[in-house]
Design a protein around this motif. Sequence first.
Motif, PDB file in Angstrom:
ATOM      1  N   ALA A  10       0.995  -1.077   0.212  1.00 48.82           N
ATOM      2  CA  ALA A  10      -0.056  -0.407   0.279  1.00 48.82           C
ATOM      3  C   ALA A  10       0.383   1.203  -0.201  1.00 48.82           C
ATOM      4  N   PRO A  11       0.730   2.255  -0.558  1.00 44.03           N
ATOM      5  CA  PRO A  11       1.395   3.334  -0.424  1.00 44.03           C
ATOM      6  C   PRO A  11       1.039   3.909   0.696  1.00 44.03           C
ATOM      7  N   LYS A  12       2.579   4.742   0.656  1.00 42.93           N
ATOM      8  CA  LYS A  12       2.709   5.752   2.128  1.00 42.93           C
ATOM      9  C   LYS A  12       1.648   7.273   1.867  1.00 42.93           C
ATOM     10  N   ILE A  13       0.845   7.288   2.604  1.00 40.86           N
ATOM     11  CA  ILE A  13      -0.482   8.713   2.102  1.00 40.86           C
ATOM     12  C   ILE A  13       0.451  10.273   2.534  1.00 40.86           C
ATOM     13  N   GLN A  14       0.402  10.361   1.749  1.00 47.05           N
ATOM     14  CA  GLN A  14       0.916  12.040   0.966  1.00 47.05           C
ATOM     15  C   GLN A  14      -0.211  12.449   1.949  1.00 47.05           C
ATOM     16  N   ARG A  15       0.186  13.868   2.198  1.00 50.75           N
ATOM     17  CA  ARG A  15      -0.490  14.528   2.785  1.00 50.75           C
ATOM     18  C   ARG A  15      -1.903  14.553   4.042  1.00 50.75           C
ATOM     19  N   LEU A  16      -1.411  13.546   4.312  1.00 46.96           N
ATOM     20  CA  LEU A  16      -2.364  13.190   5.416  1.00 46.96           C
ATOM     21  C   LEU A  16      -2.701  14.019   7.376  1.00 46.96           C
ATOM     22  N   VAL A  17      -3.503  14.606   7.559  1.00 49.85           N
ATOM     23  CA  VAL A  17      -3.376  15.652   8.546  1.00 49.85           C
ATOM     24  C   VAL A  17      -3.772  14.860   9.971  1.00 49.85           C
ATOM     25  N   THR A  18      -2.654  14.728  10.455  1.00 45.86           N
ATOM     26  CA  THR A  18      -3.153  13.515  11.693  1.00 45.86           C
ATOM     27  C   THR A  18      -2.682  14.227  12.941  1.00 45.86           C
ATOM     28  N   PRO A  19      -3.206  14.237  14.189  1.00 45.58           N
ATOM     29  CA  PRO A  19      -3.092  15.493  16.071  1.00 45.58           C
ATOM     30  C   PRO A  19      -1.390  15.584  15.630  1.00 45.58           C
ATOM     31  N   ARG A  20      -0.523  14.281  14.798  1.00 53.73           N
ATOM     32  CA  ARG A  20       0.822  14.904  15.580  1.00 53.73           C
ATOM     33  C   ARG A  20       1.236  16.092  14.414  1.00 53.73           C
ATOM     34  N   ARG A  21       0.778  16.053  13.642  1.00 56.08           N
ATOM     35  CA  ARG A  21       1.540  16.861  12.519  1.00 56.08           C
ATOM     36  C   ARG A  21       0.512  18.693  12.779  1.00 56.08           C
TER      37      ARG A  21
END
Length: 245
Positions: free
Chosen positions: A175-186
């Motif tokens: 599976a690809p690594k999701i780009q521009r994913l907004v997470t709590p850490r970000r």
Amino acid sequence: MKLNIAYPATGAQKMIEVDDEKKLHAFFDKRMSQEVPGDSLGEQYKGYVFKITGGNDKQGFPMKQGVLHQGRVRLLLKKGHSCFRERRAGQRKRKSVRGCIVGPDLAVLSLVIVRKGEAELPGVTDGVVPRRLGPKRATKIRKLFSLTKKDDVRKYVVRRVIPAKEEGGKEKSKAPKIQRLVTPRRLQRKSRRLASAKARFAGARKAAADYEKLLKQRLDEQKAKRAKSVARARSVSTKRASVKK
């Protein structure tokens, strides 16, 4: 002339060969990006509208957008131009390209279906070609599955199954690594970065104010010192003048 017909809705494309030049008269003298009705190609294409996206002449030279010529020209191309790939930094090269106006000297003409007609085109509109790879960017995954911002994008990533190399082996999936994913850490890192920037601006403003205050104090001290020395010099000169009298 060969026509390469693509349909983005299904991801399919097909190459057909048209020997009758009368059917191709509707495409002649048209430019790239223009839309042409496909009724002249036959009853099967009735109602279809095609967009010209490019093509090659009989010697293999590609059509270039913006070259308003029905033949071949030599242009000095650099990075960012179509029909050119930079091999070294800052490289420029004079290359032959075909103009963007369609003519009978073309060997292949690329078309995209803008509007579908009544009849189905076998191999183009009647089936869907599965995508080997799914979208990687978070917004494009949301668009593909019609998700909202509250939905977890990580559950909808398209995984690619890799068959086992040996019999009885285990299948793998990627599976690809999701780009521009907004997470709590970000979000936490962003708030920390903004807070440090604000603190830096406030510190710079305070340092500038302290410097102005210190500069004014030094100037006042210099003025007082100079006034004192001028007053002393005047008093000495008046004493000398009184002694001479």
